[in-house]
Design a protein around this motif. Structure first.
Motif, PDB file in Angstrom:
ATOM      1  N   GLY A 152      51.508  44.172  30.952  1.00 19.98           N
ATOM      2  CA  GLY A 152      50.368  43.695  31.535  1.00 19.98           C
ATOM      3  C   GLY A 152      49.923  42.432  30.516  1.00 19.98           C
ATOM      4  O   GLY A 152      50.520  42.252  29.872  1.00 19.98           O
ATOM      5  N   ARG A 153      48.545  42.115  30.973  1.00 21.09           N
ATOM      6  CA  ARG A 153      48.087  40.849  30.268  1.00 21.09           C
ATOM      7  C   ARG A 153      46.502  41.027  30.051  1.00 21.09           C
ATOM      8  O   ARG A 153      45.804  41.750  31.051  1.00 21.09           O
ATOM      9  CB  ARG A 153      48.233  39.564  30.938  1.00 21.09           C
ATOM     10  N   ILE A 154      45.971  40.644  29.040  1.00 23.82           N
ATOM     11  CA  ILE A 154      44.801  40.788  28.681  1.00 23.82           C
ATOM     12  C   ILE A 154      44.097  39.304  28.786  1.00 23.82           C
ATOM     13  O   ILE A 154      44.381  38.404  27.983  1.00 23.82           O
ATOM     14  CB  ILE A 154      44.209  41.352  27.317  1.00 23.82           C
ATOM     15  N   VAL A 155      43.154  39.021  29.432  1.00 21.81           N
ATOM     16  CA  VAL A 155      42.695  37.637  29.624  1.00 21.81           C
ATOM     17  C   VAL A 155      41.337  37.765  29.013  1.00 21.81           C
ATOM     18  O   VAL A 155      40.515  38.403  29.355  1.00 21.81           O
ATOM     19  CB  VAL A 155      42.397  37.092  31.205  1.00 21.81           C
ATOM     20  N   PHE A 156      41.261  36.941  28.159  1.00 17.68           N
ATOM     21  CA  PHE A 156      39.904  36.593  27.286  1.00 17.68           C
ATOM     22  C   PHE A 156      39.248  35.641  27.748  1.00 17.68           C
ATOM     23  O   PHE A 156      39.683  34.396  27.680  1.00 17.68           O
ATOM     24  CB  PHE A 156      40.067  36.442  25.767  1.00 17.68           C
ATOM     25  N   SER A 157      37.914  35.656  28.337  1.00 17.86           N
ATOM     26  CA  SER A 157      37.113  34.605  28.758  1.00 17.86           C
ATOM     27  C   SER A 157      35.815  34.580  28.573  1.00 17.86           C
ATOM     28  O   SER A 157      35.346  35.394  28.011  1.00 17.86           O
ATOM     29  CB  SER A 157      37.423  34.614  30.447  1.00 17.86           C
TER      30      SER A 157
ATOM     31  N   GLN B  19      36.761  40.592  28.410  1.00 17.89           N
ATOM     32  CA  GLN B  19      38.026  40.791  28.730  1.00 17.89           C
ATOM     33  C   GLN B  19      38.616  41.531  29.922  1.00 17.89           C
ATOM     34  O   GLN B  19      38.029  42.575  30.318  1.00 17.89           O
ATOM     35  CB  GLN B  19      38.341  42.109  27.439  1.00 17.89           C
ATOM     36  N   ILE B  20      39.376  40.967  30.548  1.00 18.48           N
ATOM     37  CA  ILE B  20      40.144  41.379  31.625  1.00 18.48           C
ATOM     38  C   ILE B  20      41.406  41.749  31.585  1.00 18.48           C
ATOM     39  O   ILE B  20      42.144  40.941  31.211  1.00 18.48           O
ATOM     40  CB  ILE B  20      39.812  40.294  33.028  1.00 18.48           C
ATOM     41  N   VAL B  21      41.814  42.841  31.996  1.00 23.05           N
ATOM     42  CA  VAL B  21      43.152  43.298  32.023  1.00 23.05           C
ATOM     43  C   VAL B  21      43.767  43.936  33.432  1.00 23.05           C
ATOM     44  O   VAL B  21      43.008  44.114  34.369  1.00 23.05           O
ATOM     45  CB  VAL B  21      43.120  44.772  31.182  1.00 23.05           C
ATOM     46  N   GLU B  22      44.872  43.254  33.558  1.00 25.93           N
ATOM     47  CA  GLU B  22      45.814  43.717  34.862  1.00 25.93           C
ATOM     48  C   GLU B  22      47.151  44.227  34.100  1.00 25.93           C
ATOM     49  O   GLU B  22      47.861  43.977  33.290  1.00 25.93           O
ATOM     50  CB  GLU B  22      46.203  42.450  35.372  1.00 25.93           C
ATOM     51  N   GLN B  23      47.437  45.465  34.763  1.00 28.12           N
ATOM     52  CA  GLN B  23      48.512  46.260  34.343  1.00 28.12           C
ATOM     53  C   GLN B  23      49.440  46.610  35.187  1.00 28.12           C
ATOM     54  O   GLN B  23      48.682  47.181  36.389  1.00 28.12           O
ATOM     55  CB  GLN B  23      48.158  47.412  33.496  1.00 28.12           C
ATOM     56  N   LEU B  24      50.736  46.672  35.276  1.00 28.79           N
ATOM     57  CA  LEU B  24      51.449  47.218  36.170  1.00 28.79           C
ATOM     58  C   LEU B  24      52.152  48.231  35.662  1.00 28.79           C
ATOM     59  O   LEU B  24      52.724  48.312  34.436  1.00 28.79           O
ATOM     60  CB  LEU B  24      52.366  46.141  37.003  1.00 28.79           C
ATOM     61  N   TRP B  25      53.260  49.075  36.439  1.00 35.61           N
ATOM     62  CA  TRP B  25      54.129  50.067  35.941  1.00 35.61           C
ATOM     63  C   TRP B  25      55.548  49.638  36.159  1.00 35.61           C
ATOM     64  O   TRP B  25      55.817  49.458  37.380  1.00 35.61           O
ATOM     65  CB  TRP B  25      53.599  51.387  36.449  1.00 35.61           C
TER      66      TRP B  25
ATOM     67  N   SER C  75      52.425  37.274  41.120  1.00 38.05           N
ATOM     68  CA  SER C  75      52.707  37.548  42.665  1.00 38.05           C
ATOM     69  C   SER C  75      51.997  38.988  43.262  1.00 38.05           C
ATOM     70  O   SER C  75      52.337  39.127  44.543  1.00 38.05           O
ATOM     71  CB  SER C  75      54.099  37.680  42.962  1.00 38.05           C
ATOM     72  N   TYR C  76      50.915  39.026  42.645  1.00 38.69           N
ATOM     73  CA  TYR C  76      50.385  40.576  43.251  1.00 38.69           C
ATOM     74  C   TYR C  76      49.668  40.165  44.528  1.00 38.69           C
ATOM     75  O   TYR C  76      49.001  39.112  44.783  1.00 38.69           O
ATOM     76  CB  TYR C  76      49.151  40.820  42.163  1.00 38.69           C
ATOM     77  N   SER C  77      49.937  41.124  45.616  1.00 34.39           N
ATOM     78  CA  SER C  77      49.233  40.905  47.032  1.00 34.39           C
ATOM     79  C   SER C  77      49.020  42.408  47.240  1.00 34.39           C
ATOM     80  O   SER C  77      49.366  43.452  46.764  1.00 34.39           O
ATOM     81  CB  SER C  77      50.135  40.295  47.563  1.00 34.39           C
ATOM     82  N   ASP C  78      48.550  42.546  48.566  1.00 35.60           N
ATOM     83  CA  ASP C  78      48.334  43.855  49.240  1.00 35.60           C
ATOM     84  C   ASP C  78      49.555  44.458  49.249  1.00 35.60           C
ATOM     85  O   ASP C  78      49.643  45.909  49.453  1.00 35.60           O
ATOM     86  CB  ASP C  78      47.845  43.718  50.606  1.00 35.60           C
ATOM     87  N   HIS C  79      50.813  43.949  49.367  1.00 37.37           N
ATOM     88  CA  HIS C  79      52.052  44.525  49.605  1.00 37.37           C
ATOM     89  C   HIS C  79      52.906  44.708  48.252  1.00 37.37           C
ATOM     90  O   HIS C  79      54.020  44.685  48.299  1.00 37.37           O
ATOM     91  CB  HIS C  79      52.833  43.566  50.510  1.00 37.37           C
ATOM     92  N   PHE C  80      52.136  44.539  46.917  1.00 35.73           N
ATOM     93  CA  PHE C  80      52.894  44.720  45.761  1.00 35.73           C
ATOM     94  C   PHE C  80      53.748  45.851  45.644  1.00 35.73           C
ATOM     95  O   PHE C  80      53.285  47.057  46.286  1.00 35.73           O
ATOM     96  CB  PHE C  80      51.531  44.626  44.615  1.00 35.73           C
ATOM     97  N   ALA C  81      54.874  45.637  45.112  1.00 33.53           N
ATOM     98  CA  ALA C  81      55.752  47.091  44.974  1.00 33.53           C
ATOM     99  C   ALA C  81      55.594  47.741  43.990  1.00 33.53           C
ATOM    100  O   ALA C  81      56.118  48.932  43.711  1.00 33.53           O
ATOM    101  CB  ALA C  81      57.220  46.602  45.052  1.00 33.53           C
ATOM    102  N   PHE C  82      54.571  47.629  42.970  1.00 38.04           N
ATOM    103  CA  PHE C  82      54.211  48.391  41.757  1.00 38.04           C
ATOM    104  C   PHE C  82      53.064  48.736  41.808  1.00 38.04           C
ATOM    105  O   PHE C  82      51.891  48.317  42.175  1.00 38.04           O
ATOM    106  CB  PHE C  82      54.563  47.406  40.690  1.00 38.04           C
ATOM    107  N   PRO C  83      52.567  50.124  41.164  1.00 33.17           N
ATOM    108  CA  PRO C  83      51.186  50.484  40.985  1.00 33.17           C
ATOM    109  C   PRO C  83      50.649  49.413  40.175  1.00 33.17           C
ATOM    110  O   PRO C  83      51.465  48.915  38.976  1.00 33.17           O
ATOM    111  CB  PRO C  83      51.638  51.732  40.040  1.00 33.17           C
ATOM    112  N   TYR C  84      49.554  49.319  40.181  1.00 35.16           N
ATOM    113  CA  TYR C  84      48.585  48.158  39.761  1.00 35.16           C
ATOM    114  C   TYR C  84      47.159  48.598  39.411  1.00 35.16           C
ATOM    115  O   TYR C  84      46.472  49.432  40.044  1.00 35.16           O
ATOM    116  CB  TYR C  84      48.693  46.894  40.656  1.00 35.16           C
ATOM    117  N   VAL C  85      46.801  47.973  38.134  1.00 31.98           N
ATOM    118  CA  VAL C  85      45.186  48.306  37.809  1.00 31.98           C
ATOM    119  C   VAL C  85      44.552  46.956  37.384  1.00 31.98           C
ATOM    120  O   VAL C  85      45.434  46.258  36.573  1.00 31.98           O
ATOM    121  CB  VAL C  85      45.128  49.296  36.824  1.00 31.98           C
TER     122      VAL C  85
END
Length: 265
Positions: free
Chosen positions: A127-132, A140-146, A155-165
């Motif tokens: 994932g990545r942590i965005v500090f803004s 702190q904004i976090v996006e994480q995939l599995w 490339s995240y979208s409604d059709h993303f192939a990975f679990p995401y938070v």
């Protein structure tokens, strides 16, 4: 993994490698760990890169493991957004060769690859942590995939192939507010498992608070509105693997000029 192939002290040090060395200077990773994590090849040795990936995949298959491999073409003076190719299976070697051949006239001076285990026998997130700086202060904004590369987040979208938070919090010590959860139809994990594993990941990151705060304090001196730090956790091992700002070259000028930053060959 063997260390970088065919590189000499007389060869220019790519700006991207200097970005990684900044992670060494701030204590996120050791120089030996960095050398082991990223396999580096001269432009003239791309055939060896392909052969080494093939050998790695065969060895992993014998061990019952599976990894995602990311190949990057690295010019001397670009700190990010490098051409890259992701693969998991030996059947994709033909596409890898096509990727390399199609860019044979590019400006890259090296090619790199790294790998991350993603099989079901190991905990694997990235994932990545965005500090803004928002109207209410630092966030702190976090996006994480599995079981994937953090670059796939772009490339995240409604059709993303990975679990995401996606989650947000005000600052250190505050709880995260989960804003979005995505479970693809083929996911084998439940929503509660995903939330539990996300919580574990954030606790791992919280343990590195002092190092992260030191790095953020340095970047805050540039008055950026936002910057990010990429990570992956495989098994119980957390690694910070990259960082991005609006002006990476400007940051590196100051880092390289400090006594903490030893230039590498």
């Amino acid at each position: 993994m063997p260390k970088s192939r065919g590189l000499t002290l007389t060869q220019p040090v790519p700006l991207k490698w200097k970005k990684y060395l900044a992670l060494v200077d701030f204590g996120f990773i050791t120089a030996d760990e960095l050398e082991a994590e990223i396999r580096r090849y001269r432009r003239a040795d791309l055939h060896r890169l392909v052969g080494d990936i093939a050998s790695d995949i065969r060895q992993e298959r014998r061990q019952g493991h599976r990894s995602i491999y990311v190949v990057k073409l690295v010019p001397a003076d670009l700190p990010g957004q490098l051409p890259n190719f992701r693969m998991e299976d030996i059947s994709e070697l033909k596409q890898l060769r096509g990727f390399l051949d199609a860019r044979s006239e590019g400006h890259h001076i090296e090619a790199w690859y790294c790998r991350t285990r993603i099989d079901s026998d190991v905990f694997s997130v990235a994932g990545r942590i965005v500090f803004s700086t928002a109207n209410t202060g630092s966030t702190q904004i976090v996006e994480q995939l599995w079981r994937g590369s953090p670059r796939l987040l772009e490339s995240y979208s409604d059709h993303f192939a990975f679990p995401y938070v996606r989650a947000r919090r005000y600052s250190w010590g505050w709880p995260y507010s989960i804003e979005q959860i995505h479970l693809p139809s083929m996911a084998t994990m439940s929503r509660s498992q995903l939330q539990s594993e996300f919580g574990y990941s954030m606790r791992c990151i919280e343990q590195e608070k002092d190092k992260i705060e030191a790095f953020c304090a340095f970047l805050d001196s540039f008055s950026f509105k936002a910057y990010s730090l990429e990570y992956k956790i495989v098994g119980a091992q957390l690694k910070f693997i990259d960082w991005d700002t609006p002006l990476d070259k400007q940051v590196l000028v100051r880092v390289i000029g400090s006594p903490l930053f030893p230039l590498k060959g």
